[in-house]
Design a protein around this motif. Structure first.
Motif, PDB file in Angstrom:
ATOM      1  N   GLN A   1       0.828  -1.214   0.000  1.00 38.98           N
ATOM      2  CA  GLN A   1       0.000   0.000   0.000  1.00 38.98           C
ATOM      3  C   GLN A   1       0.859   1.261   0.000  1.00 38.98           C
ATOM      4  OE1 GLN A   1      -2.334  -1.421   3.387  1.00 38.98           O
ATOM      5  NE2 GLN A   1      -4.188  -0.996   2.179  1.00 38.98           N
ATOM      6  N   ASN A   2       1.966   1.240   0.731  1.00 39.14           N
ATOM      7  CA  ASN A   2       2.885   2.384   0.707  1.00 39.14           C
ATOM      8  C   ASN A   2       3.418   2.599  -0.705  1.00 39.14           C
ATOM      9  OD1 ASN A   2       3.800   3.753   3.445  1.00 39.14           O
ATOM     10  ND2 ASN A   2       3.288   1.630   3.920  1.00 39.14           N
ATOM     11  N   LEU A   3       3.795   1.520  -1.373  1.00 42.06           N
ATOM     12  CA  LEU A   3       4.293   1.610  -2.746  1.00 42.06           C
ATOM     13  C   LEU A   3       3.218   2.164  -3.670  1.00 42.06           C
ATOM     14  CD1 LEU A   3       6.381   1.035  -4.987  1.00 42.06           C
ATOM     15  CD2 LEU A   3       5.636  -1.365  -4.938  1.00 42.06           C
TER      16      LEU A   3
ATOM     17  N   ARG B   1       0.708   6.746  -6.727  1.00 41.61           N
ATOM     18  CA  ARG B   1      -0.442   7.653  -6.859  1.00 41.61           C
ATOM     19  C   ARG B   1      -0.026   9.114  -6.648  1.00 41.61           C
ATOM     20  NH1 ARG B   1      -5.720   5.256  -5.907  1.00 41.61           N
ATOM     21  NH2 ARG B   1      -5.488   3.003  -5.975  1.00 41.61           N
ATOM     22  N   ALA B   2       0.959   9.326  -5.797  1.00 42.54           N
ATOM     23  CA  ALA B   2       1.417  10.688  -5.503  1.00 42.54           C
ATOM     24  C   ALA B   2       2.318  11.247  -6.602  1.00 42.54           C
ATOM     25  CB  ALA B   2       2.143  10.714  -4.163  1.00 42.54           C
TER      26      ALA B   2
ATOM     27  N   PRO C   1      -4.552   4.038  -0.894  1.00 42.76           N
ATOM     28  CA  PRO C   1      -4.431   2.787  -1.648  1.00 42.76           C
ATOM     29  C   PRO C   1      -5.401   1.711  -1.153  1.00 42.76           C
ATOM     30  CG  PRO C   1      -2.689   2.913  -0.036  1.00 42.76           C
ATOM     31  CD  PRO C   1      -3.465   4.209   0.075  1.00 42.76           C
ATOM     32  N   PRO C   2      -5.851   0.860  -2.069  1.00 40.18           N
ATOM     33  CA  PRO C   2      -6.621  -0.314  -1.658  1.00 40.18           C
ATOM     34  C   PRO C   2      -5.654  -1.384  -1.153  1.00 40.18           C
ATOM     35  CG  PRO C   2      -6.267  -0.384  -4.017  1.00 40.18           C
ATOM     36  CD  PRO C   2      -5.656   0.916  -3.524  1.00 40.18           C
TER      37      PRO C   2
ATOM     38  N   HIS D   1       7.880   7.562   3.889  1.00 41.94           N
ATOM     39  CA  HIS D   1       7.251   6.242   3.786  1.00 41.94           C
ATOM     40  C   HIS D   1       8.255   5.102   3.979  1.00 41.94           C
ATOM     41  CE1 HIS D   1       3.047   7.145   3.050  1.00 41.94           C
ATOM     42  NE2 HIS D   1       3.503   8.283   2.567  1.00 41.94           N
ATOM     43  N   LEU D   2       9.466   5.288   3.514  1.00 42.52           N
ATOM     44  CA  LEU D   2      10.492   4.276   3.766  1.00 42.52           C
ATOM     45  C   LEU D   2      10.789   4.190   5.262  1.00 42.52           C
ATOM     46  CD1 LEU D   2      12.493   2.176   2.776  1.00 42.52           C
ATOM     47  CD2 LEU D   2      14.122   4.019   2.290  1.00 42.52           C
TER      48      LEU D   2
END
Length: 176
Positions: free
Chosen positions: A44-46, A51-52, A104-105, A167-168
Motif C-alpha cells: 500500500q505504501n508503494l 499515486r502521488a 491505496p486499496p 514512507h520508507l
C-alpha cells in the motif's frame, strides 16, 4: 539537507525512489502484505507513492501559460527543503493524512514486481520532465498539494523527495 538546484533534486529523487524500491524488492508475501495495527502494508505504501508521483508527469509537462492560468504564480520565494519538510511534518502532526485518490486499496503480493517497475518508470518520466524545466521557473509557478496548499514547482519536488523518505522510514520502523 542541502538540496537546492535541479541537478541535486534529480539526484535525490533517483536515490530515494531507488532506496524505496530496493527495500521493497526482497520482501516476501507476508512482509509485503502485512498491515500492522491498521497501518498501510509495504504494498500500500508503494501504491500510494505511485499515486502521488503520477500526477506530476502531467503537471510538469504542461506549458507555462497553462500552469499560470490554472494555478497562478507565486507571490513569495520558494521554501528551502528543510522549511518544506518542517511544514509537512507540522501538517501531519496536526492530523493531516492522505485523502481521496491517494488512499491505496489492498495490494496483493502478485502486484509487487509490476508496481516496482511502474514506480521506477514514473520516477524516470518525472526526471525527464524536470530536466526540461528552467531553473528559475521552478520558483515561479505553483501547483496545489492536498495537504500543503499551493506550493512552487521546486517545493513539490522537495516534497516528493521527502515523501519517499517518510514512507520508507515508516516501513523500516516496523522492523526496528
Amino acid at each position: 539537507m542541502q538540496i537546492q538546484n535541479k541537478l541535486q533534486i534529480i539526484s535525490a529523487l533517483n536515490e530515494n525512489v531507488d532506496a524505496f524500491n530496493n527495500y521493497i524488492a526482497p520482501l516476501n508475501k507476508e512482509e509485503f502484505e502485512v498491515s500492522p495495527n491498521g497501518k498501510w502494508s509495504a504494498g500500500q505504501n508503494l501504491d500510494h507513492l505511485i499515486r502521488a508521483i503520477k500526477p506530476l508527469q502531467l503537471a510538469y509537462g504542461l506549458p507555462k501559460f497553462a500552469l499560470r492560468i490554472l494555478f497562478g504564480k507565486t507571490n513569495r520565494p520558494s521554501k528551502t527543503y528543510d522549511e518544506l519538510v518542517a511544514k509537512y511534518k507540522a501538517k501531519l502532526a496536526a492530523g493531516g493524512r492522505a485523502s481521496g485518490p491517494f488512499i491505496p486499496p489492498f495490494i496483493g503480493y502478485e502486484k509487487k514486481d509490476e508496481l516496482l517497475k511502474k514506480y521506477a518508470e514514473q520516477k524516470q518520466k518525472l526526471i525527464s520532465k524536470i530536466e526540461k524545466q528552467n531553473e528559475k521557473d521552478l520558483d515561479v509557478y505553483v501547483l496545489p498539494h492536498p495537504l500543503l496548499g499551493k506550493v512552487t514547482l521546486r517545493e513539490l519536488l522537495y516534497f516528493t523527495i521527502h515523501h519517499n523518505e517518510h514512507h520508507l522510514g515508516l516501513l523500516k520502523s516496523r522492523t526496528a
